[in-house]
Structure formats: C-alpha cells, structure tokens
Design a protein around this motif. Sequence first.
Motif, PDB file in Angstrom:
ATOM      1  N   GLN A  69       0.834  -1.205   0.000  1.00 17.78           N
ATOM      2  CA  GLN A  69       0.000   0.000   0.000  1.00 17.78           C
ATOM      3  C   GLN A  69       0.870   1.257   0.000  1.00 17.78           C
ATOM      4  O   GLN A  69       0.580   2.229  -0.713  1.00 17.78           O
ATOM      5  N   VAL A  70       1.959   1.241   0.781  1.00 22.48           N
ATOM      6  CA  VAL A  70       2.877   2.384   0.790  1.00 22.48           C
ATOM      7  C   VAL A  70       3.498   2.573  -0.592  1.00 22.48           C
ATOM      8  O   VAL A  70       3.576   3.687  -1.115  1.00 22.48           O
ATOM      9  N   TYR A  71       3.938   1.470  -1.181  1.00 22.57           N
ATOM     10  CA  TYR A  71       4.527   1.568  -2.526  1.00 22.57           C
ATOM     11  C   TYR A  71       3.504   2.129  -3.508  1.00 22.57           C
ATOM     12  O   TYR A  71       3.813   3.052  -4.277  1.00 22.57           O
ATOM     13  N   LYS A  72       2.298   1.585  -3.500  1.00 24.25           N
ATOM     14  CA  LYS A  72       1.288   1.955  -4.492  1.00 24.25           C
ATOM     15  C   LYS A  72       0.869   3.414  -4.350  1.00 24.25           C
ATOM     16  O   LYS A  72       0.702   4.124  -5.347  1.00 24.25           O
ATOM     17  N   GLU A  73       0.712   3.881  -3.116  1.00 26.52           N
ATOM     18  CA  GLU A  73       0.183   5.223  -2.908  1.00 26.52           C
ATOM     19  C   GLU A  73       1.261   6.301  -2.870  1.00 26.52           C
ATOM     20  O   GLU A  73       0.958   7.480  -3.047  1.00 26.52           O
ATOM     21  N   ILE A  74       2.513   5.911  -2.638  1.00 27.15           N
ATOM     22  CA  ILE A  74       3.572   6.914  -2.509  1.00 27.15           C
ATOM     23  C   ILE A  74       4.700   6.677  -3.516  1.00 27.15           C
ATOM     24  O   ILE A  74       5.000   7.526  -4.354  1.00 27.15           O
ATOM     25  N   CYS A  75       5.317   5.511  -3.440  1.00 27.54           N
ATOM     26  CA  CYS A  75       6.537   5.263  -4.228  1.00 27.54           C
ATOM     27  C   CYS A  75       6.274   5.096  -5.715  1.00 27.54           C
ATOM     28  O   CYS A  75       7.129   5.421  -6.546  1.00 27.54           O
ATOM     29  N   SER A  76       5.100   4.555  -6.083  1.00 25.18           N
ATOM     30  CA  SER A  76       4.839   4.243  -7.487  1.00 25.18           C
ATOM     31  C   SER A  76       4.707   5.492  -8.355  1.00 25.18           C
ATOM     32  O   SER A  76       4.689   5.384  -9.587  1.00 25.18           O
ATOM     33  N   PRO A 201      10.181  11.020   0.597  1.00 23.75           N
ATOM     34  CA  PRO A 201       8.881  10.469   0.201  1.00 23.75           C
ATOM     35  C   PRO A 201       7.923  10.326   1.374  1.00 23.75           C
ATOM     36  O   PRO A 201       6.715  10.414   1.207  1.00 23.75           O
ATOM     37  N   LEU A 202       8.464  10.081   2.561  1.00 23.84           N
ATOM     38  CA  LEU A 202       7.640   9.957   3.758  1.00 23.84           C
ATOM     39  C   LEU A 202       7.808  11.248   4.551  1.00 23.84           C
ATOM     40  O   LEU A 202       8.661  11.361   5.433  1.00 23.84           O
ATOM     41  N   ALA A 203       7.005  12.211   4.209  1.00 21.58           N
ATOM     42  CA  ALA A 203       7.183  13.551   4.765  1.00 21.58           C
ATOM     43  C   ALA A 203       6.572  13.726   6.140  1.00 21.58           C
ATOM     44  O   ALA A 203       7.010  14.577   6.917  1.00 21.58           O
ATOM     45  N   GLN A 207       0.507   9.871   6.404  1.00 20.72           N
ATOM     46  CA  GLN A 207       0.511  10.255   4.999  1.00 20.72           C
ATOM     47  C   GLN A 207      -0.457   9.391   4.198  1.00 20.72           C
ATOM     48  O   GLN A 207      -0.989   9.817   3.181  1.00 20.72           O
ATOM     49  N   ILE A 208      -0.671   8.177   4.671  1.00 15.82           N
ATOM     50  CA  ILE A 208      -1.677   7.286   4.108  1.00 15.82           C
ATOM     51  C   ILE A 208      -2.516   6.728   5.251  1.00 15.82           C
ATOM     52  O   ILE A 208      -2.158   6.879   6.423  1.00 15.82           O
ATOM     53  N   THR A 209      -3.609   6.089   4.907  1.00 15.26           N
ATOM     54  CA  THR A 209      -4.450   5.430   5.920  1.00 15.26           C
ATOM     55  C   THR A 209      -4.404   3.938   5.651  1.00 15.26           C
ATOM     56  O   THR A 209      -4.873   3.475   4.602  1.00 15.26           O
ATOM     57  N   GLN A 220       6.879   3.419  10.715  1.00 16.15           N
ATOM     58  CA  GLN A 220       6.082   2.240  10.375  1.00 16.15           C
ATOM     59  C   GLN A 220       5.969   2.081   8.863  1.00 16.15           C
ATOM     60  O   GLN A 220       6.121   0.969   8.326  1.00 16.15           O
ATOM     61  N   MET A 221       5.729   3.176   8.159  1.00 19.96           N
ATOM     62  CA  MET A 221       5.632   3.107   6.702  1.00 19.96           C
ATOM     63  C   MET A 221       6.964   2.682   6.089  1.00 19.96           C
ATOM     64  O   MET A 221       6.995   1.898   5.134  1.00 19.96           O
ATOM     65  N   ALA A 222       8.073   3.193   6.638  1.00 17.16           N
ATOM     66  CA  ALA A 222       9.397   2.827   6.130  1.00 17.16           C
ATOM     67  C   ALA A 222       9.677   1.349   6.365  1.00 17.16           C
ATOM     68  O   ALA A 222      10.230   0.663   5.494  1.00 17.16           O
TER      69      ALA A 222
END
Length: 281
Positions: A69-76, A201-203, A207-209, A220-222
Amino acid sequence: MIRLGALGLGLLFVITVLWGAIQPRDVVPEDPVEKLHKHPEEIAWTHNGPGNLGVLGTFDRKQLQRGFQVYKEICSACHSINRVAFRDLAALGFSEPEVKALAAQYEVPSIDDKTGEPATRKATPADKFPLNYPNEVAARAAQNGAYPPDLSLMTKAREDGTNYVHSLLVGYADAPANWTVPDGLYYNPYFHSLNIAMPPPLAADDQITYADGTKATKDQMARDVSAFLTWTAEPKLEARKETGVAAIIFLLILTGLGYLSYRKVWADIKGKARSNVVDNV
C-alpha cells in the motif's frame, strides 16, 4: 673508478631511502563524505528469524500488504517494480478477485488488433507491473535529470538492503554547517554521496491510511515498504529457507546412519580379528 662510482650511487640510494623513511608523512585530509556517512540502522525483521540470523524467518503477510500500500500510494509515482507480476501478489494474501481488480487499475503496452499500431490495454494478473517511463531519457526528463530506478531488486542491489532502504527513507535531515547541499538536492547521511535528488517520500505521519487500521507513522511506513521490497527481490525466500533446513536435517540423519553403519561393519571385522588371534594362540 667505475667501482667507486657504483658504490657512490648505491650509497646515495641507501641514504635517500633512509631519509624518506625517517621523514614525517604528510597528513592525509579526512574525506568529509566518509566522516558524515552513516551505516544503516540494524532492525530485527521477521524474515530474518530469531536474532536476525537469517534462518527460520518468515514474512509477515500483514506487513507485506501494508508495504504494498505504501509503494502503491507513494513510491509508485516515480518508481516501478517491473519484475513483479500482478499474480505474484497472491503470495501476500490477496484473493484472486483482489488481484484482478488491482491489475485492472493499470495500463500495459499492447498492439491494436485491427491496425497493428501500438496501443494500451488493461493489465491482467499475468502481466507485470508496467514501467513508469518508456526509457531512461524520458525518466530523467520528467525528474529534472534524476533517474528513479526500478525497485524490484533494490534490497539485493544495496549492501544490507532492507536496513538500508528503511534508514534512507527516515534519514533525511538538515545538513551540518560544514556540508553544502546543491539546489534541488537533499541531505541524507545514509545515501552514498550524502546528497540525494529524491525528495523525502515519507514527509509526515498519517501520509496514508492503512487498510488494517495500523498507525501510519513515518517509521512504520518505512519498515513496511522495506519488508515489501525485500519480498519483491526475494519472493522465494521462505521456500529457500525451508529447503535449506530440510537439506540440513537430511544430512544430519544421513550422517547418523553412516556412523551407525560404520560401527556395525567394524564391529564385525574386529570380532573376527579377535577370533583369529585366539585361534592362533
């Protein structure tokens, strides 16, 4: 005369070597990059097993789903995972309908059946995640000269990859007074040259839910996306460990059987040898 000249040259050579040996050496200036560069923080990962020994560990499926989910919503937005097929996501715990729905959100290159011209179509589970850019030139043009690499094998391409990715994502900081960061770059002591083109990227937290309700802190996201990228690089990690453990158990059993066979064979031979000695006596 020739001998005296050779002797003089040899003596001069010896004196020169001795003089160089006793002279104080020039102080080598310390490399500022080496001084400021940090090694990744060591973290206990479930896939590394107890004590981070690398054996008997398994992936946390919930963490892998959060990492995706982190990859899809932020990294992608910048990075692709082109070596991963959509159907591979079933290993993360996604159902077949969920995999199909995820694949349908992407467009992949295709050929128009009627005209033969290049076209696109909705992806299917058999397709791989598409590249974000058609080539490196297009990628650099879109990213102000920086090249966002494919992340499929990133944790294998960097030393201590999983820890490196985590530390890099949370390691952005203000540069010290003795270090200059050019315009358009950011200071990160975990990056090899300290100056990195990728913005943080993780500001911020939340940042996501997360779909499972986990608190989405930066750390946690990292952690989650680092674990996910470890899976993309080694999707067969668990099977490889299971095979290794089974092989070790097999070798231990084989060694035990070999030792028992050795004892049995030599017991008979020694028994016969003793009988022959007694008969001879």
